[in-house]
Design a protein around this motif. Structure first.
Motif, PDB file in Angstrom:
ATOM      1  N   THR A  26      -2.947  13.433 -41.063  1.00 44.46           N
ATOM      2  CA  THR A  26      -3.297  14.181 -42.280  1.00 44.46           C
ATOM      3  C   THR A  26      -2.966  13.400 -43.548  1.00 44.46           C
ATOM      4  O   THR A  26      -3.386  13.804 -44.634  1.00 44.46           O
ATOM      5  N   GLU A  27      -2.236  12.297 -43.398  1.00 42.50           N
ATOM      6  CA  GLU A  27      -1.857  11.520 -44.586  1.00 42.50           C
ATOM      7  C   GLU A  27      -3.074  10.877 -45.261  1.00 42.50           C
ATOM      8  O   GLU A  27      -3.040  10.562 -46.445  1.00 42.50           O
ATOM      9  N   ASP A  49      -9.722  19.063 -48.084  1.00 46.79           N
ATOM     10  CA  ASP A  49      -9.347  19.747 -46.840  1.00 46.79           C
ATOM     11  C   ASP A  49      -8.000  20.427 -47.038  1.00 46.79           C
ATOM     12  O   ASP A  49      -6.941  19.845 -46.821  1.00 46.79           O
ATOM     13  N   ILE A  50      -8.034  21.689 -47.486  1.00 49.69           N
ATOM     14  CA  ILE A  50      -6.816  22.420 -47.827  1.00 49.69           C
ATOM     15  C   ILE A  50      -5.910  22.604 -46.620  1.00 49.69           C
ATOM     16  O   ILE A  50      -4.685  22.477 -46.704  1.00 49.69           O
ATOM     17  N   LEU A  51      -6.512  22.899 -45.462  1.00 49.26           N
ATOM     18  CA  LEU A  51      -5.702  23.115 -44.268  1.00 49.26           C
ATOM     19  C   LEU A  51      -4.901  21.868 -43.917  1.00 49.26           C
ATOM     20  O   LEU A  51      -3.711  21.955 -43.599  1.00 49.26           O
ATOM     21  N   ASN A  72       2.788  31.519 -48.046  1.00 48.85           N
ATOM     22  CA  ASN A  72       1.510  31.725 -48.722  1.00 48.85           C
ATOM     23  C   ASN A  72       1.455  30.965 -50.049  1.00 48.85           C
ATOM     24  O   ASN A  72       0.423  30.382 -50.399  1.00 48.85           O
ATOM     25  N   GLU A  73       2.561  30.936 -50.759  1.00 50.31           N
ATOM     26  CA  GLU A  73       2.576  30.254 -52.052  1.00 50.31           C
ATOM     27  C   GLU A  73       2.486  28.736 -51.899  1.00 50.31           C
ATOM     28  O   GLU A  73       1.956  28.047 -52.778  1.00 50.31           O
ATOM     29  N   ILE A  74       2.996  28.204 -50.797  1.00 49.77           N
ATOM     30  CA  ILE A  74       2.824  26.774 -50.519  1.00 49.77           C
ATOM     31  C   ILE A  74       1.338  26.454 -50.389  1.00 49.77           C
ATOM     32  O   ILE A  74       0.842  25.455 -50.920  1.00 49.77           O
ATOM     33  N   LYS A  75       0.590  27.313 -49.706  1.00 53.12           N
ATOM     34  CA  LYS A  75      -0.852  27.115 -49.556  1.00 53.12           C
ATOM     35  C   LYS A  75      -1.560  27.243 -50.907  1.00 53.12           C
ATOM     36  O   LYS A  75      -2.443  26.435 -51.243  1.00 53.12           O
ATOM     37  N   ILE A  76      -1.172  28.247 -51.705  1.00 56.11           N
ATOM     38  CA  ILE A  76      -1.773  28.440 -53.031  1.00 56.11           C
ATOM     39  C   ILE A  76      -1.582  27.196 -53.888  1.00 56.11           C
ATOM     40  O   ILE A  76      -2.504  26.744 -54.585  1.00 56.11           O
TER      41      ILE A  76
END
Length: 429
Positions: free
Chosen positions: A58-59, A65-67, A315-319
């Motif tokens: 993923t690096e 690509d948010i995921l 959830n906030e990490i994803k936001i």
């Protein structure tokens, strides 16, 4: 909602369950705050873990690509928090069970001390043993020795051996222990293996047979082997002169039948009795404490801090990865731009001083976070700011999430504001 991270300690410090919940999780609050404010943590993983998990790939993933972008932070954050919680949960269980013993009138109670030290303290005898036993407790003329397991999956031979090694020593030192007990007024010792939950993590209730009879049989085969209980019981009956509630002609079969049916194996001589039993789930609580587990916890408050802050942080990490900052940070800046956040916090703190109990405080917290949410919506409307905090257009769902964010801001202010508790974060593991 009961959130101890926002609650004055005086309101819960005398409640044993809430107080120990807080002691168990308070050092994690700073880590949650960092994730809520910055959308990241200090946690990381080593190169082999990156390769094992595939996160090394993923690096170099495309920025859209948010995921992939969020996966590393999610993985490291979740793994580190869960690793940290492992020992805390174990200590929490032992502390709660110890409190149940105290409330049921047992005294003294020894938790996680060596068998040798306990026998020296209680019976005044010398036995060389550094093996630790989960609980030893006295009530009336009985001394209880308890080995506790939370799961019916008791592990392999090594793990099973740790269940029995202390009991083997007690049987091997029968004469010394019996004399010490009678001298101190004890007429009975109970050797108990307690297993609380089944493989589905449900509290076992023998009446519902929601446990694995195969696993119990496997454990009994180990217990009733020549290396453990069988030869020791044979010795007490044939050499020492004990009577028993099992058939001496077919000792192994009779012992297994008793224990499979969750009945005790008992041996007695004169005025002294040795009892060995396995207690499953609710049977353990009912037998030792006189109440079912649900009855013991009835009407007790349970704190929400861990699930609330952990879920919100994830959830906030994803936001943050998707939009460049967390919702918490965005709302924080919005309220601070008008001086509203400090005003809300100061009013909340001042009113908290006059609150008499948790119920009153929780009403104040709900009132405050609702006012903050409403004020945030008005400010956003005046500034033309969209407040779509979640991937849904459901206004009620977004409003509830906004209230959660406002609650988090009160917690953050309590940790970073003037005159508040010092902010601490754990180092990466």
């Amino acid at each position: 909602m009961t959130l101890l991270s926002a609650t004055p300690k005086r309101l819960f410090e005398k409640d044993f369950l809430l107080n120990f919940q807080w002691k168990s999780i308070k050092t994690l609050i700073g880590d949650f705050i960092k994730a809520l404010e910055e959308g990241k943590s200090n946690f990381t993983i080593h190169e082999f873990d990156k390769i094992f998990s595939g996160l090394k790939n993923t690096e170099s993933v495309h920025g859209k690509d948010i995921l992939a972008k969020v996966s590393f932070q999610w993985y490291a954050f979740t793994k580190t928090i869960h690793q940290s919680l492992g020992s805390r949960i174990g200590n929490f269980v032992e502390y709660i069970i110890e409190k149940f013993f105290k409330d049921a009138g047992y005294n003294p109670i020894y938790r996680n001390e060596s068998l040798g030290e306990i026998l020296s303290k209680t019976l005044g005898i010398d036995l060389e043993s550094k093996r630790k036993i989960d609980f030893v407790a006295k009530k009336d003329t009985t001394l209880y020795f308890v080995e506790l397991r939370t799961s019916e999956h008791t592990g392999g031979k090594t793990a099973q051996s740790s269940l029995l090694d202390k009991f083997d020593q007690i049987f091997d030192s029968e004469t010394k222990i019996r004399c010490g007990c009678l001298k101190k007024g004890f007429k009975k010792i109970e050797l108990i293996i307690a297993i609380l939950f089944n493989e589905k993590k449900e509290l076992i209730n023998p009446d519902y047979e929601n446990y694995s009879k195969g696993r119990l049989t496997s454990l009994l085969d180990y217990i009733i082997s020549n290396d453990h209980l069988l030869k020791r019981v044979e010795n007490l009956i044939n050499e020492v002169g004990y009577s028993a509630n099992i058939e001496s002609r077919n000792l192994k079969k009779s012992m297994k039948h008793k224990l499979e049916n969750l009945e005790p194996v008992e041996l007695w001589r004169d005025d002294f009795t040795i009892s060995f039993k396995i207690l499953l789930g609710e049977q353990f609580f009912k037998y030792l404490f006189g109440k079912m587990f649900s009855e013991i916890l009835k009407e007790r408050k349970i704190a929400d801090d861990l699930w609330f802050l952990y879920s919100l942080a994830l959830n906030e990490i994803k936001i943050a990865k998707e939009f460049g900052e967390t919702n918490v940070k965005k709302i924080q800046q919005l309220l601070e731009s008008e001086g509203k956040l400090q005003t809300f916090f100061e009013e909340f703190s001042e009113r908290s001083k006059n609150v008499k109990d948790l119920e009153e405080f929780e009403k104040l917290l709900e009132e405050t976070r609702r006012k903050m949410a409403n004020e945030t919506m008005e400010l956003a409307s005046r500034k033309g700011m969209e407040l779509r905090l979640l991937e849904t257009n459901d206004l009620q769902v977004n409003y509830e999430y906004l209230k959660h964010i406002c609650t988090a801001l009160l917690i953050i202010k309590a940790y970073t504001g003037k005159g508040s508790r010092n902010r601490k974060t754990r180092r990466s593991e």
